[in-house]
Scaffold this active site. Sequence first.
Site, PDB file in Angstrom:
ATOM      1  N   ARG A  90       0.830  -1.211   0.000  1.00 52.40           N
ATOM      2  CA  ARG A  90       0.000   0.000   0.000  1.00 52.40           C
ATOM      3  C   ARG A  90       0.865   1.262   0.000  1.00 52.40           C
ATOM      4  O   ARG A  90       0.537   2.251  -0.656  1.00 52.40           O
ATOM      5  CB  ARG A  90      -0.957   0.000   1.200  1.00 52.40           C
ATOM      6  CG  ARG A  90      -1.963   1.152   1.134  1.00 52.40           C
ATOM      7  CD  ARG A  90      -3.064   1.030   2.160  1.00 52.40           C
ATOM      8  NE  ARG A  90      -2.584   1.178   3.517  1.00 52.40           N
ATOM      9  CZ  ARG A  90      -3.340   1.033   4.598  1.00 52.40           C
ATOM     10  NH1 ARG A  90      -4.623   0.725   4.476  1.00 52.40           N
ATOM     11  NH2 ARG A  90      -2.834   1.177   5.804  1.00 52.40           N
ATOM     12  N   LYS A 117      -2.509   7.129   1.249  1.00 51.48           N
ATOM     13  CA  LYS A 117      -2.208   7.385   2.662  1.00 51.48           C
ATOM     14  C   LYS A 117      -1.094   8.437   2.691  1.00 51.48           C
ATOM     15  O   LYS A 117       0.086   8.125   2.823  1.00 51.48           O
ATOM     16  CB  LYS A 117      -1.805   6.088   3.374  1.00 51.48           C
ATOM     17  CG  LYS A 117      -1.974   6.172   4.862  1.00 51.48           C
ATOM     18  CD  LYS A 117      -1.992   4.823   5.513  1.00 51.48           C
ATOM     19  CE  LYS A 117      -1.921   4.907   7.021  1.00 51.48           C
ATOM     20  NZ  LYS A 117      -3.004   5.649   7.663  1.00 51.48           N
ATOM     21  N   GLU A 169     -15.961   6.908   6.445  1.00 51.90           N
ATOM     22  CA  GLU A 169     -15.075   6.235   7.397  1.00 51.90           C
ATOM     23  C   GLU A 169     -14.904   7.127   8.612  1.00 51.90           C
ATOM     24  O   GLU A 169     -15.472   8.222   8.682  1.00 51.90           O
ATOM     25  CB  GLU A 169     -13.711   5.950   6.760  1.00 51.90           C
ATOM     26  CG  GLU A 169     -12.964   7.185   6.291  1.00 51.90           C
ATOM     27  CD  GLU A 169     -11.604   6.881   5.660  1.00 51.90           C
ATOM     28  OE1 GLU A 169     -11.052   5.801   5.883  1.00 51.90           O
ATOM     29  OE2 GLU A 169     -11.105   7.769   4.931  1.00 51.90           O
TER      30      GLU A 169
HETATM   31  N1  PMP Z   1      -9.028   5.165   7.319  1.00 53.01           N
HETATM   32  C1  PMP Z   1      -8.104   6.069   7.658  1.00 53.01           C
HETATM   33  C2  PMP Z   1      -8.309   7.496   7.296  1.00 53.01           C
HETATM   34  C3  PMP Z   1      -6.967   5.674   8.380  1.00 53.01           C
HETATM   35  O1  PMP Z   1      -6.031   6.579   8.728  1.00 53.01           O
HETATM   36  C4  PMP Z   1      -6.813   4.319   8.746  1.00 53.01           C
HETATM   37  C5  PMP Z   1      -5.609   3.889   9.534  1.00 53.01           C
HETATM   38  N2  PMP Z   1      -4.528   3.534   8.732  1.00 53.01           N
HETATM   39  C6  PMP Z   1      -7.812   3.403   8.349  1.00 53.01           C
HETATM   40  C7  PMP Z   1      -8.907   3.867   7.634  1.00 53.01           C
HETATM   41  C8  PMP Z   1      -7.679   1.948   8.646  1.00 53.01           C
HETATM   42  O2  PMP Z   1      -6.723   1.365   7.793  1.00 53.01           O
HETATM   43  P1  PMP Z   1      -5.834   0.137   8.254  1.00 53.01           P
HETATM   44  O3  PMP Z   1      -6.765  -0.911   8.718  1.00 53.01           O
HETATM   45  O4  PMP Z   1      -5.075  -0.246   7.053  1.00 53.01           O
HETATM   46  O5  PMP Z   1      -4.970   0.631   9.362  1.00 53.01           O
END
Ligand code: PMP
Length: 292
Positions: A53, A152, A185
């Site tokens: 990622r 990200k 989210e």
């Molecule tokens: N959405 C956002 C905006 C985040 O910062 C995160 C944390 N990384 C997640 C969702 C969850 O992603 P992950 O399960 O890959 O940590």
Amino acid sequence: MSELLIYINGDCVPRSEARVSVYDHGFLYGDGVFESIKAYNGRVFKLKEHVDRLYDSAKAIAMDIYLTKDEMTEVILETLRKNNLKDAYVRLVVSRGIGDLGLDPRKCEKPNIIVIAQGWGAMYGNRYEAGIIGVSVCVRRNAPDVLSPNIKSLNYLNNILAKIEANEKGGDEAIFLDQNGFVCEGSADNIFVVKNGKVYTPLTISNLKGITRATVIEVLDQMGYETIEANLGLFDLYTADEIFVTGTLAEMAPLIKVDGRLIGDGKPGPIAKKLARGLKEVTANSGTPIYS
Ligand code: PMP
């Protein structure tokens, strides 16, 4: 206790000496990408997925990372080893690097690669048993055609604005809507909704393609629940039987209230409770060994 060692561009330096230039475009413009990763009991959870990622995020912002994915993987493991860590949080940062005061990334010669590894528990502390409070926020999630939430990126200001609003409103976590009013989210986690024995989660257009989200979908599948990807509105949250958020740092946290409406009977529901156990099983028993 000896000082933490931080990886910066090939060197491991003590935390008190770990510095980047004020001309780094990550600092000046939020130009860069990052990953949050966790290690449990001597194994790094979903390491390949996080490295993949990171490189996808970098590709989306047209940034070449000069290490191969294998080299990056080794750097992460080595940083954990150098700090004798078994249970840890890893922050992997790749900024555009040092440039001048103009934003043109062509002026930046080489990305800065930084790995911080340290102990850190789950994001909501002691709130998991009782459940957390969600609040929808006025600030909308970055639109996918403006700054895709799939990237990200080091620019987390959208998320920080949401968090500030949630704090002001007395919530533990913000719930983002998109420009059309669909649920996206949390500020740092993905969201799931249970209604009449069915599990729903938003598509991954206006949110991060969460690695915990994907794991949770698998665990739910093993529990006999198919997860349906759907557009969800606030009505779906207010009338849900259960809601939970998922993330590397958040792990899985049940929501017991949203905008003042009790979710279910105001306590973590049976699916969330079973899922918490299932997810713990997976995180405790899988992952890339740090010390082999
Ligand atoms: N959405 C956002 C905006 C985040 O910062 C995160 C944390 N990384 C997640 C969702 C969850 O992603 P992950 O399960 O890959 O940590």
